[in-house]
Design an enzyme around this catalytic site. Structure first.
Site, PDB file in Angstrom:
ATOM      1  N   ARG A 250       4.384  -1.383   4.330  1.00  0.00           N
ATOM      2  CA  ARG A 250       3.911  -0.107   4.865  1.00  0.00           C
ATOM      3  C   ARG A 250       5.041   0.915   4.741  1.00  0.00           C
ATOM      4  O   ARG A 250       6.224   0.580   4.902  1.00  0.00           O
ATOM      5  CB  ARG A 250       3.520  -0.237   6.339  1.00  0.00           C
ATOM      6  CG  ARG A 250       2.143  -0.843   6.561  1.00  0.00           C
ATOM      7  CD  ARG A 250       1.010   0.083   6.102  1.00  0.00           C
ATOM      8  NE  ARG A 250      -0.302  -0.461   6.365  1.00  0.00           N
ATOM      9  CZ  ARG A 250      -1.011  -1.219   5.521  1.00  0.00           C
ATOM     10  NH1 ARG A 250      -0.511  -1.533   4.334  1.00  0.00           N
ATOM     11  NH2 ARG A 250      -2.219  -1.630   5.843  1.00  0.00           N
ATOM     12  N   GLU A 279       1.771   8.866   3.417  1.00  0.00           N
ATOM     13  CA  GLU A 279       0.809   8.635   2.357  1.00  0.00           C
ATOM     14  C   GLU A 279      -0.490   9.413   2.578  1.00  0.00           C
ATOM     15  O   GLU A 279      -0.950   9.441   3.733  1.00  0.00           O
ATOM     16  CB  GLU A 279       0.611   7.132   2.415  1.00  0.00           C
ATOM     17  CG  GLU A 279      -0.127   6.427   1.574  1.00  0.00           C
ATOM     18  CD  GLU A 279       0.017   4.907   1.689  1.00  0.00           C
ATOM     19  OE1 GLU A 279       1.119   4.350   1.807  1.00  0.00           O
ATOM     20  OE2 GLU A 279      -1.030   4.286   1.632  1.00  0.00           O
ATOM     21  N   HIS A 297      -0.464   2.796  -3.617  1.00  0.00           N
ATOM     22  CA  HIS A 297      -0.952   1.752  -2.691  1.00  0.00           C
ATOM     23  C   HIS A 297      -1.967   0.825  -3.380  1.00  0.00           C
ATOM     24  O   HIS A 297      -3.131   0.740  -2.978  1.00  0.00           O
ATOM     25  CB  HIS A 297      -1.580   2.404  -1.440  1.00  0.00           C
ATOM     26  CG  HIS A 297      -1.593   1.496  -0.244  1.00  0.00           C
ATOM     27  ND1 HIS A 297      -1.440   1.943   1.052  1.00  0.00           N
ATOM     28  CD2 HIS A 297      -1.760   0.149  -0.140  1.00  0.00           C
ATOM     29  CE1 HIS A 297      -1.515   0.926   1.889  1.00  0.00           C
ATOM     30  NE2 HIS A 297      -1.710  -0.175   1.192  1.00  0.00           N
TER      31      HIS A 297
END
Ligand code: DGY
Length: 331
Positions: A250, A279, A297
């Site tokens: 993350r 993000e 991602h």
């Protein structure tokens, strides 16, 4: 099945917040009164609140911030949050618990795909794959020469893993058996010896011990409040000048501005990132740096894995509405 107002049986109502692979959506529509998101536009906070008020289950993913205000609806109809994804840092678990909501996730099915992508980033960063591709596409390549775009050898080097859960172990297996790497790791709750058997991985006493010894550092810890900015200026300074940082976990585990600084100053050699602190926004300092490989991602983004993740959510929801314990209950 639920009793409806007329005493008949009706399917539970579910809201799916994003587009899912078609075959999973078809299965959801078979079993539930499913509201699908054909446009794939993320729901606003108001739309999420409305979903919790209208549906028996909401099936969100990492792009949906399920914080307490989203669950603070009266009356609240939803009883299940069936997350599409293994990570659940976007869901306020305490608020869910307080509201009597059960939360499930999708462990195991994305382990191999995510480990593959961590290795892809490691190799790409070390061997300047992104830079090389940009070079060829820009028509700048003038031909082979002995000193052109020399990178860093991966085989036989030392890999440090922060977090030794399923994905960390899958990366260790690839690195050790595929690339002959020495593997070090730190995990506050290290797996038992039998789980580590055959991985050739050595436990270190601290994150810093791993950082000082490693040519590559790959992050595989959860995005808990304690792990926020785990990789800060001080920890990045513990890494070797020739080392690379890989993050498929993350974004907020890394202090992104500290990383930009370390990359620019030569504090570390490079990075491979699949996740970002804010993000889908990526800092200008990363976008402008040649020594970092950036992916949107994609850790679990294979057809096989995304279908398996969806089926796992389906299994959890079916169990829940049949009055059974869902296999992947988090709360
Ligand atoms: C996961 O499963 O946690 C992926 O990162 C998507 O949320």
């Amino acid at each position: 099945m639920h009793n409806n107002e007329r005493g008949g049986m009706s399917k539970p109502k579910i809201v799916v917040t994003r587009r899912w692979p078609q075959e999973v959506e078809a299965r959801l529509a078979e079993h539930f009164d499913a509201e699908l998101n054909h446009d794939d536009v993320p729901l606003s906070e108001a739309e999420l609140r409305d979903a919790f008020a209208r549906a028996d289950a909401v099936l969100p993913t990492v792009t949906d911030a399920i914080h307490d205000a989203v669950l603070d609806v009266e009356p609240l109809r939803a009883r299940l949050i069936g997350n599409f994804g293994v990570g659940f840092n976007h869901i306020d678990l305490e608020a869910a618990r307080a509201k009597g909501l059960l939360v499930t996730n999708t462990p195991e099915v994305l382990t191999e795909a995510t480990a593959d992508l961590a290795m892809a980033l490691l190799l790409a960063a070390a061997r300047r794959v992104g830079e090389g591709e940009r070079h060829v596409r820009a028509g700048e390549w003038t031909g082979w020469r002995p000193t052109h775009m020399m990178g860093t050898q991966v085989s036989g080097k030392t890999l440090g893993l922060i977090g030794m859960g399923r994905i960390g172990r899958a990366v260790a297996r690839r690195a050790h058996h595929g690339f002959g790497m020495r593997v070090l790791f730190y995990d506050p709750f290290p797996p038992p010896a039998d789980v580590l058997e055959g991985l050739g991985a050595q436990h270190c006493a601290s994150v810093e011990d791993v950082l000082r010894e490693s040519d590559f550092v790959s992050l595989h810890c959860p995005a808990s409040p304690e792990n926020r900015h785990l990789m800060n200026t001080e920890r990045l300074a513990c890494m070797r000048a020739g080392a690379f940082l890989i993050n498929t976990a993350r974004g907020d585990i890394v202090d992104e501005s500290a990383l930009v600084e370390a990359l620019a100053s030569g504090g570390i050699a490079g990075a491979g990132l699949d996740v970002f602190e804010h993000e889908p926004r990526v800092s200008a300092g990363l976008l402008g740096a040649d020594n970092v490989v950036l992916l949107p991602h994609l850790g679990s983004a294979t057809v096989e894995t995304r279908v398996a993740m969806g089926m796992r959510v389906l299994d959890n929801a079916l169990a829940f509405f049949a009055g059974r314990e869902p296999p992947d209950r988090v709360v």
